[in-house]
Design a protein around this motif. Structure first.
Motif, PDB file in Angstrom:
ATOM      1  N   GLY A 161      82.479 119.993  28.698  1.00  0.00           N
ATOM      2  CA  GLY A 161      81.927 118.591  28.985  1.00  0.00           C
ATOM      3  C   GLY A 161      80.562 118.731  30.105  1.00  0.00           C
ATOM      4  N   LEU A 162      80.749 120.478  30.401  1.00  0.00           N
ATOM      5  CA  LEU A 162      79.377 120.814  31.314  1.00  0.00           C
ATOM      6  C   LEU A 162      77.916 120.818  31.324  1.00  0.00           C
ATOM      7  N   SER A 163      77.266 121.083  31.244  1.00  0.00           N
ATOM      8  CA  SER A 163      75.769 121.084  30.559  1.00  0.00           C
ATOM      9  C   SER A 163      75.334 122.611  31.116  1.00  0.00           C
ATOM     10  N   GLY A 171      76.028 121.666  34.932  1.00  0.00           N
ATOM     11  CA  GLY A 171      76.202 120.138  35.061  1.00  0.00           C
ATOM     12  C   GLY A 171      77.608 119.336  34.577  1.00  0.00           C
ATOM     13  N   ARG A 172      77.744 118.080  35.462  1.00  0.00           N
ATOM     14  CA  ARG A 172      78.406 117.224  35.294  1.00  0.00           C
ATOM     15  C   ARG A 172      78.010 115.509  35.620  1.00  0.00           C
ATOM     16  N   ASP A 173      77.743 115.681  33.981  1.00  0.00           N
ATOM     17  CA  ASP A 173      77.445 113.153  34.346  1.00  0.00           C
ATOM     18  C   ASP A 173      78.535 112.879  33.195  1.00  0.00           C
ATOM     19  N   ALA A 191      80.114 117.738  25.244  1.00  0.00           N
ATOM     20  CA  ALA A 191      78.128 117.819  25.953  1.00  0.00           C
ATOM     21  C   ALA A 191      77.481 118.786  24.931  1.00  0.00           C
ATOM     22  N   PRO A 192      76.785 119.113  25.425  1.00  0.00           N
ATOM     23  CA  PRO A 192      75.316 119.562  24.005  1.00  0.00           C
ATOM     24  C   PRO A 192      76.225 120.986  24.356  1.00  0.00           C
ATOM     25  N   ARG A 193      75.707 121.488  23.158  1.00  0.00           N
ATOM     26  CA  ARG A 193      76.154 122.379  22.696  1.00  0.00           C
ATOM     27  C   ARG A 193      75.595 123.660  23.363  1.00  0.00           C
ATOM     28  N   SER A 194      76.257 124.543  24.374  1.00  0.00           N
ATOM     29  CA  SER A 194      75.021 124.996  24.533  1.00  0.00           C
ATOM     30  C   SER A 194      74.763 126.657  23.936  1.00  0.00           C
ATOM     31  N   ARG A 195      73.565 127.495  24.696  1.00  0.00           N
ATOM     32  CA  ARG A 195      72.700 127.899  24.185  1.00  0.00           C
ATOM     33  C   ARG A 195      72.415 129.628  24.896  1.00  0.00           C
ATOM     34  N   PRO A 196      71.992 130.445  24.558  1.00  0.00           N
ATOM     35  CA  PRO A 196      72.265 132.187  25.095  1.00  0.00           C
ATOM     36  C   PRO A 196      70.581 131.551  26.030  1.00  0.00           C
ATOM     37  N   ALA A 197      70.625 131.953  26.713  1.00  0.00           N
ATOM     38  CA  ALA A 197      69.511 132.124  27.280  1.00  0.00           C
ATOM     39  C   ALA A 197      68.014 133.105  27.198  1.00  0.00           C
TER      40      ALA A 197
END
Length: 470
Positions: free
Chosen positions: A209-211, A431-433, A444-450
């Motif tokens: 659930g975190l961005s 972040g958490r919303d 939460a949105p799927r995480s992407r590599p930087a």
């Protein structure tokens, strides 16, 4: 007929006009020429300067950078060059087999191509034309397979054909060289990408659930990697573990050590190690892998509870994170209770500090490259942590979040510095919303590599300087 190659004065490359070509003819009897240079030049409107050599030793002396093409008589004997011919190896391999040539045939071909293989080793960047008898098409084709750009027959040689063959061979060699360089560049890019994936990992945050957002900028010119590293993973109990670190120095050795520490951190975290025990183990890894005892690394780790409302903070000589709660300005977390950097003290301890995050928040972890940039007239001051906090608050007031916030922050730090930063910069934002997660159905949105940061220009802001002790 002998090769048409009259003697001519050597012309430096600086004196050669646009479109001119220089040909080096290597032939054992150039005196009986029948085609003159004016005829060769008029054949295609391109001026061809000709140099001649009677043997390979003389050719080595005349082979300068302004030579564009070499015309080699395959019948030229290989003598006085220190070259030895060893069967098929001189002709590029091959051997007897089912339907293939026998050993005697291979050895004969190697002898016939000995001059060519010597010239190819002598001039690997030059175009080469092979000259042979008209009744030996097989040898001519073998010369091209070994490395010549084209071949010519003595009986059919004239000015127009020779001029065209020279221009074709030169262009083909340029194309081959460009293709080779492109292939090498692609291989280097693939290797750098693999290294970059090790340094800039894909976060494991699914179900948290975190961005997540991150930016990275190496301090070395034209480098993709630096000594900064970070990682984020979620363990089976729902806890999210985040880490950011900085190996002192900016070279490839420091980048490699950063990758090792990041991978070790992820493996130890997923194995259940955390806190003081994890940092002590990482210090052992650093001590065994570093190039000298003067190398150390700073580290900041955060473990966020499964409900996302509280976290534990460990600092090993690293700047404290920046926390921005919903509706409140961003502030630095306390750093007075932090421990020493990894690699400084043999039996160090790192206390844990409990942090209340709240319902909605953003937590920014960063390396000191972000706060050590110069500000002010003449660059006499550094941005510092207070200046960074003020800058982030101004961007938050503009409504920037996530990747846009980090992009603008790194760009502004660079602009305040008056150019590229000398130190590596890594910064990540968690972040958490709860409302956003609720609207998305609990995920939460799927995480992407930087990726390596490409900064945007932003208006400068003046701020004071402050930094915690290591």
């Amino acid at each position: 007929m002998p090769v048409p190659a009259p003697q001519q004065r050597s012309v430096p490359a600086a004196e050669t006009s646009h479109g001119d070509l220089t040909l080096l003819v290597i032939e054992d009897d150039p005196a009986g020429t029948t085609i003159t240079v004016p005829e060769l030049s008029a054949a295609a409107g391109t001026r061809v300067r000709v140099r001649t050599a009677r043997n390979l030793t003389e050719a080595a002396r005349l082979l300068t950078d302004d030579v564009d093409c070499i015309l080699l008589d395959l019948a030229l004997p290989v003598t006085g060059t220190g070259t030895t011919v060893s069967g098929a190896s001189a002709a590029g391999g091959g051997g007897a087999g089912a339907g293939g040539p026998g050993p005697e045939h291979v050895s004969a071909r190697a002898d016939e191509l000995a001059a060519l293989t010597h010239v190819l080793r002598l001039a690997p960047l030059h175009a080469v034309l092979a000259l042979t008898a008209q009744d030996d098409a097989e040898l001519a084709a073998e010369a091209v397979r070994v490395g010549a750009q084209d071949y010519l027959f003595r009986g059919e040689l004239d000015a127009r054909l020779l001029s065209r063959a020279i221009r074709y061979a030169v262009e083909r060699k340029r194309a081959d060289t460009a293709q080779h360089q492109l292939t090498e560049s692609r291989l280097r890019a693939q290797e750098n990408a693999r290294l970059e994936r090790g340094l800039l990992p894909t976060p494991l945050l699914d179900g948290s659930g975190l961005s997540f957002a991150a930016r990275y900028r190496p301090g070395r010119s034209r480098a993709l990697l630096g000594g900064d590293f970070y990682d984020v993973v979620r363990t089976p109990d729902g806890t999210v573990h985040a880490m950011i670190g900085d190996v002192c120095g900016h070279g490839p050795d420091e980048a490699a050590l950063g990758v090792e520490l990041r991978i070790a951190w992820r493996a130890l975290t997923l194995a259940g190690l955390c806190g003081d025990d994890l940092l002590a183990t990482l210090q052992q890894v650093l001590e065994h892998e570093r190039q000298s005892e003067e190398i150390f690394a700073t580290l900041c780790t955060v473990d966020i509870a499964a409900d996302g409302r509280r976290a534990g903070l460990y600092l090993a000589g690293h700047p404290a994170p920046l926390l921005a709660r919903h509706g409140q300005p961003a502030r630095l977390l306390p750093y007075e209770d932090g421990g020493p950097a990894l690699g400084l003290l043999p039996r160090a301890r790192w206390p844990r500090r409990q942090v209340e995050l709240g319902g909605a928040w953003n937590l920014m972890l960063y390396t000191d490259g972000l706060i050590e940039g110069r500000v002010g007239d003449g660059g006499s001051e550094r941005l510092g942590q207070d200046g960074m906090a003020a800058m982030v608050n101004s961007r938050l007031a503009q409504g920037l979040t996530g990747e846009e916030l980090l992009e603008a922050a790194v760009a502004e730090v660079r602009e305040l510095n008056g150019g590229e930063l000398t130190d590596d910069v890594a910064v990540l934002l968690l972040g958490r919303d709860p409302e956003l997660v609720r609207r998305r159905g609990g995920s939460a949105p799927r995480s992407r590599p930087a990726s390596v940061d490409r900064p945007l220009s932003s208006p400068p802001a003046r701020a004071g300087a402050q930094r915690p002790p290591l």
